[in-house]
Design a protein around this motif. Sequence first.
Motif, PDB file in Angstrom:
ATOM      1  N   GLU A  61       0.824  -1.207   0.000  1.00  0.00           N
ATOM      2  CA  GLU A  61       0.000   0.000   0.000  1.00  0.00           C
ATOM      3  C   GLU A  61       0.856   1.254   0.000  1.00  0.00           C
ATOM      4  OE1 GLU A  61      -2.477  -0.383   3.371  1.00  0.00           O
ATOM      5  OE2 GLU A  61      -3.665  -2.060   2.567  1.00  0.00           O
ATOM      6  N   ALA A  62       1.952   1.225   0.778  1.00  0.00           N
ATOM      7  CA  ALA A  62       2.844   2.387   0.798  1.00  0.00           C
ATOM      8  C   ALA A  62       3.491   2.597  -0.570  1.00  0.00           C
ATOM      9  CB  ALA A  62       3.913   2.200   1.874  1.00  0.00           C
ATOM     10  N   LEU A  63       3.870   1.489  -1.222  1.00  0.00           N
ATOM     11  CA  LEU A  63       4.469   1.604  -2.548  1.00  0.00           C
ATOM     12  C   LEU A  63       3.453   2.126  -3.555  1.00  0.00           C
ATOM     13  CD1 LEU A  63       6.887   1.116  -4.392  1.00  0.00           C
ATOM     14  CD2 LEU A  63       6.107  -1.251  -4.681  1.00  0.00           C
ATOM     15  N   ASP A  64       2.201   1.672  -3.461  1.00  0.00           N
ATOM     16  CA  ASP A  64       1.167   2.159  -4.378  1.00  0.00           C
ATOM     17  C   ASP A  64       0.923   3.654  -4.182  1.00  0.00           C
ATOM     18  OD1 ASP A  64       0.872  -0.370  -5.391  1.00  0.00           O
ATOM     19  OD2 ASP A  64      -0.862  -0.894  -4.147  1.00  0.00           O
ATOM     20  N   ARG A  65       0.899   4.088  -2.927  1.00  0.00           N
ATOM     21  CA  ARG A  65       0.690   5.530  -2.685  1.00  0.00           C
ATOM     22  C   ARG A  65       1.846   6.342  -3.250  1.00  0.00           C
ATOM     23  NH1 ARG A  65      -1.110   3.691   2.453  1.00  0.00           N
ATOM     24  NH2 ARG A  65       0.941   4.186   3.326  1.00  0.00           N
ATOM     25  N   ALA A  66       3.058   5.828  -3.097  1.00  0.00           N
ATOM     26  CA  ALA A  66       4.214   6.558  -3.632  1.00  0.00           C
ATOM     27  C   ALA A  66       4.153   6.635  -5.153  1.00  0.00           C
ATOM     28  CB  ALA A  66       5.504   5.874  -3.177  1.00  0.00           C
ATOM     29  N   MET A  67       3.774   5.525  -5.782  1.00  0.00           N
ATOM     30  CA  MET A  67       3.677   5.529  -7.246  1.00  0.00           C
ATOM     31  C   MET A  67       2.548   6.433  -7.714  1.00  0.00           C
ATOM     32  SD  MET A  67       4.386   1.531  -8.125  1.00  0.00           S
ATOM     33  CE  MET A  67       4.280   1.863  -9.888  1.00  0.00           C
ATOM     34  N   ASP A  68       1.425   6.437  -6.994  1.00  0.00           N
ATOM     35  CA  ASP A  68       0.326   7.339  -7.345  1.00  0.00           C
ATOM     36  C   ASP A  68       0.754   8.782  -7.217  1.00  0.00           C
ATOM     37  OD1 ASP A  68      -1.253   5.168  -7.837  1.00  0.00           O
ATOM     38  OD2 ASP A  68      -2.298   5.232  -5.903  1.00  0.00           O
ATOM     39  N   GLY A  69       1.564   9.092  -6.239  1.00  0.00           N
ATOM     40  CA  GLY A  69       2.053  10.459  -6.075  1.00  0.00           C
ATOM     41  C   GLY A  69       2.952  10.877  -7.213  1.00  0.00           C
ATOM     42  N   ASP A  70       3.826  10.002  -7.666  1.00  0.00           N
ATOM     43  CA  ASP A  70       4.697  10.328  -8.796  1.00  0.00           C
ATOM     44  C   ASP A  70       3.888  10.510 -10.069  1.00  0.00           C
ATOM     45  OD1 ASP A  70       6.830  10.136  -7.129  1.00  0.00           O
ATOM     46  OD2 ASP A  70       7.380   8.077  -7.695  1.00  0.00           O
ATOM     47  N   PHE A  71       2.847   9.664 -10.236  1.00  0.00           N
ATOM     48  CA  PHE A  71       2.000   9.778 -11.428  1.00  0.00           C
ATOM     49  C   PHE A  71       1.250  11.105 -11.432  1.00  0.00           C
ATOM     50  CE2 PHE A  71      -2.012   9.093 -13.654  1.00  0.00           C
ATOM     51  CZ  PHE A  71      -1.564   8.603 -14.863  1.00  0.00           C
ATOM     52  N   ALA A  72       0.719  11.509 -10.268  1.00  0.00           N
ATOM     53  CA  ALA A  72      -0.026  12.769 -10.185  1.00  0.00           C
ATOM     54  C   ALA A  72       0.890  13.958 -10.414  1.00  0.00           C
ATOM     55  CB  ALA A  72      -0.721  12.869  -8.830  1.00  0.00           C
ATOM     56  N   ALA A  73       2.103  13.888  -9.881  1.00  0.00           N
ATOM     57  CA  ALA A  73       3.038  14.996 -10.070  1.00  0.00           C
ATOM     58  C   ALA A  73       3.372  15.185 -11.543  1.00  0.00           C
ATOM     59  CB  ALA A  73       4.314  14.731  -9.272  1.00  0.00           C
ATOM     60  N   GLY A  74       3.417  14.100 -12.305  1.00  0.00           N
ATOM     61  CA  GLY A  74       3.735  14.210 -13.732  1.00  0.00           C
ATOM     62  C   GLY A  74       2.620  14.852 -14.530  1.00  0.00           C
ATOM     63  N   TYR A  75       1.388  14.897 -13.951  1.00  0.00           N
ATOM     64  CA  TYR A  75       0.263  15.510 -14.653  1.00  0.00           C
ATOM     65  C   TYR A  75      -0.167  16.833 -14.033  1.00  0.00           C
ATOM     66  CZ  TYR A  75      -0.420  11.555 -17.731  1.00  0.00           C
ATOM     67  OH  TYR A  75      -0.255  10.594 -18.689  1.00  0.00           O
ATOM     68  N   GLY A  76       0.768  17.531 -13.387  1.00  0.00           N
ATOM     69  CA  GLY A  76       0.492  18.886 -12.939  1.00  0.00           C
ATOM     70  C   GLY A  76       0.025  19.013 -11.527  1.00  0.00           C
ATOM     71  N   ALA A  77       0.008  17.958 -10.773  1.00  0.00           N
ATOM     72  CA  ALA A  77      -0.382  18.087  -9.379  1.00  0.00           C
ATOM     73  C   ALA A  77       0.659  18.893  -8.639  1.00  0.00           C
ATOM     74  CB  ALA A  77      -0.530  16.704  -8.755  1.00  0.00           C
ATOM     75  N   LYS A  78       0.240  19.515  -7.555  1.00  0.00           N
ATOM     76  CA  LYS A  78       1.140  20.348  -6.780  1.00  0.00           C
ATOM     77  C   LYS A  78       2.256  19.493  -6.192  1.00  0.00           C
ATOM     78  CE  LYS A  78       1.271  23.676  -3.010  1.00  0.00           C
ATOM     79  NZ  LYS A  78       0.482  24.360  -1.967  1.00  0.00           N
ATOM     80  N   PRO A  79       3.503  19.835  -6.486  1.00  0.00           N
ATOM     81  CA  PRO A  79       4.607  19.002  -5.997  1.00  0.00           C
ATOM     82  C   PRO A  79       4.771  19.145  -4.493  1.00  0.00           C
ATOM     83  CG  PRO A  79       5.464  20.978  -7.026  1.00  0.00           C
ATOM     84  CD  PRO A  79       3.983  20.989  -7.268  1.00  0.00           C
ATOM     85  N   GLU A  80       5.451  18.165  -3.947  1.00  0.00           N
ATOM     86  CA  GLU A  80       5.717  18.212  -2.515  1.00  0.00           C
ATOM     87  C   GLU A  80       6.792  19.236  -2.242  1.00  0.00           C
ATOM     88  OE1 GLU A  80       6.671  14.401  -1.089  1.00  0.00           O
ATOM     89  OE2 GLU A  80       4.864  13.437  -1.835  1.00  0.00           O
ATOM     90  N   ALA A  81       6.865  19.681  -0.995  1.00  0.00           N
ATOM     91  CA  ALA A  81       7.852  20.687  -0.611  1.00  0.00           C
ATOM     92  C   ALA A  81       9.254  20.166  -0.892  1.00  0.00           C
ATOM     93  CB  ALA A  81       7.697  21.026   0.872  1.00  0.00           C
ATOM     94  N   GLY A  82      10.089  21.023  -1.464  1.00  0.00           N
ATOM     95  CA  GLY A  82      11.469  20.645  -1.713  1.00  0.00           C
ATOM     96  C   GLY A  82      11.689  20.040  -3.079  1.00  0.00           C
ATOM     97  N   ILE A  83      10.598  19.823  -3.866  1.00  0.00           N
ATOM     98  CA  ILE A  83      10.735  19.235  -5.203  1.00  0.00           C
ATOM     99  C   ILE A  83      10.335  20.305  -6.218  1.00  0.00           C
ATOM    100  CG2 ILE A  83       9.933  17.438  -6.770  1.00  0.00           C
ATOM    101  CD1 ILE A  83       9.433  15.673  -4.428  1.00  0.00           C
TER     102      ILE A  83
END
Length: 462
Positions: free
Chosen positions: A429-451
Amino acid sequence: MPQPAVQSPEWWRDRLYNALCKRTEETNVFDDYYECEHPLPHLHERARAPFRRLLKMSRANYCELVVDAFVGRLEVAGFQSDVDGGSDEEAWALWQDNNLDGGSQLAFLEAAIRGNAYMLVSPPDGRRGFRITPEHPTQVITEGMPGNAGEMAAALKLWMDDWTRRLCCTVYLPDRIYKFDAPELKVGEAPRWVRREVRGEEWGGKNVLGEVPFGELANRPRMLKPGASELRSVTGIQDRINKTITDRMMTQEAAAFPQKWATGMEIPVDENGQEIEPFDVAVNKILIAEEAGAKFGQFAAADLSGYLKAKEADVTDIAAITSTPPHYLLGSMVNLSAEALKAAEAGLIHKIYQRRRFLEEGLERTMRLAGIASSQARIVWKSPEWRTEGELVDALVKMGTLGVPREVLWERWGATPQEIERWRRLNEEALDRAMDGDFAAGYGAKPEAGIPEDGVPAAVGE
């Protein structure tokens, strides 16, 4: 009275009943020793009455420590399938549904004391699934098939009905189940059995399992002998210990305090001519005599060190014979290192691994009778070894650098199969959330702090 036909229900009933009574009489001795009902040490007839109170205080129950040190480290942690899609979760659900965390401990304890214990498997009855219950060795006995000890030919369960005060028994054969009871019991006579029939049903119900529905938990069995008690070799030593304690307490009672003496003086008498004790000795009293030649003194107190050493030697014998760590029985630990503790417990650990092999066979048969294939759900035991957290973690980290799979490391750490499965799901589940976050960031989602917005982290030092 004509004898029943060989292998008839009555023949099996009488045969197993006599064998059960004989075994119960033999193993009651070990149960008494575990419960601290030791025979009182022998004393001369004249000495028994004055020292009866001391006799009752002389029991030091080392037999209980021997059994508890062994049984306390027998604990089933779960089941593990040898193949993908196995039945380990189904087996663990069945185990929990029948409250076998505690029930198995009761069976292990009775097996260690009396040599055998049993698990009864009852088929589903429409209201619930398979029922597994631990059975006491004074109520159940089984017999193997001649030439095939792994297959049971018959079993008997015996009990006293508390409501009707009738002695009841059930004979289990691979194909049928027969019930009897004895309405009247007379002391010194064999039970007069009658068939127990249920109205509207044929006597002798069908055994839907197709096998004798018991798993036998045997402790230290041999090829031509059944299981044996852990206390078989130490009851005599326990008696020696009790006798030594009794002698020590009698010595304490009579001679452990210094006895006073006086000479050269006249002993006063009462009006009846009976001698009167001239002194009332106490810590705040002074002894005075008018006679010039009077002398006072005292005898040396009795030395009790011999009794203490004799008892310690007997306890050491128990530790050696039963592979029980000496500090468990003697209660003395002086600057023992971790390596010394491991060495002291090595014999106990080896004994546990050896005993578990035979207990596991009975448990696997029990689970197989309940519809769980033993080849697909092997039993996982909790480790009986004592290790510090630091030692264990250090060893696992080194094993991880060698490429040992993470699940294997968790198992070596002591996690149950259920914990391992839960941790695996959490990681996924943690790996899926991390992958979902990378996918969202590639489509314009607000990046996390420091990125950065482009998703490329800045080089170090920029």
